[in-house]
Write an enzyme that holds these catalytic residues in place. Sequence first.
Site, PDB file in Angstrom:
ATOM      1  CE  LYS A 208      -3.411  -4.756   6.035  1.00 47.09           C
ATOM      2  NZ  LYS A 208      -2.019  -5.127   6.422  1.00 47.09           N
TER       3      LYS A 208
ATOM      4  CE1 TYR B 279      -2.037  -3.124   3.242  1.00 42.24           C
ATOM      5  CE2 TYR B 279       0.008  -4.371   3.086  1.00 42.24           C
ATOM      6  CZ  TYR B 279      -0.786  -3.461   3.744  1.00 42.24           C
ATOM      7  OH  TYR B 279      -0.342  -2.890   4.921  1.00 42.24           O
TER       8      TYR B 279
END
Length: 293
Positions: free
Chosen positions: A165, A136
């Site tokens: 992400k 992330y």
Amino acid sequence: MAKLSMSGSVVALITPFTDDDQVDYAKIEELVDWHIAEGTSGILPCGTTGESPTLSDEETKKVIETVVKKAAGRCKVVGGGGSNSTAKAVKAAQMCKDLGCDVVLSVIPYYNKPTQDGLYAHFSEVAKVGIPIMLYNIPGRCGGGGLTSATIAKLYELPMVCSIKEATGSVDFASEIKSVCDIEVFSGDDSLTVPLMSVGAKGVVSVAANLVPKKMADLCKSMQSGDLASAQKTHAELYKLCKAMFCETNPIPCKAAGAMMGKWKQNFRLPMTKLRTENEAPLKAALKEAGLV
């Protein structure tokens, strides 16, 4: 062994609270069934949208466990399990693995802002747990410059690192990532789903999917099938709603919108507070334009 592959709309699930500040597990089960019926391909409990910083260790475990059990293999479950302590991130990844998550979302360490060497060492330790990892990358919430494309490519060489992400808000950087490795990229911004998928992203980790799961799922499917016209149409229909989700700090607008729709109550845990009065009318207007109220 082949890396785990995912695609489509992964909802960053809100955590519903009762009026007496308890996690509403029955509502979570209801939302899981709804998302699966609407075509959501993955559910992410206990991310920032799920107010993970305010959940106790016991609540975090039970929320993830509730989602895994209710999903029962019908969609992927991506457990929120990051920390700015490597030891805690490893422990969180192990918990997600033990609970049966398909993937763990592991955020870049926040506040202490490690170097690229530190970031590589951090995620290398998490990878030893043996659960597929979605990195992330969100420097806006974590400080520092985030992961470089070179570090991402190096991490992708680890068997357990399968996706990222990507929440820098830069189509250029997503392109840069895809130019150096084959990691599966997921947009971290709803309004950039179409642009990022046009340069090779596989889908989105979505806040708006809490409100419009079918439309976000269909948008991703349209891009995957090459139906750009349909994707552009849905993108235009949802653009104002997606932007409205960040008129205040996420998940405040999302939870307020869901309450306006009658999906859940607008209950938060501090330091999150209810939507400011002056933002209520613009948010409701965005919902009305999207046909949700």
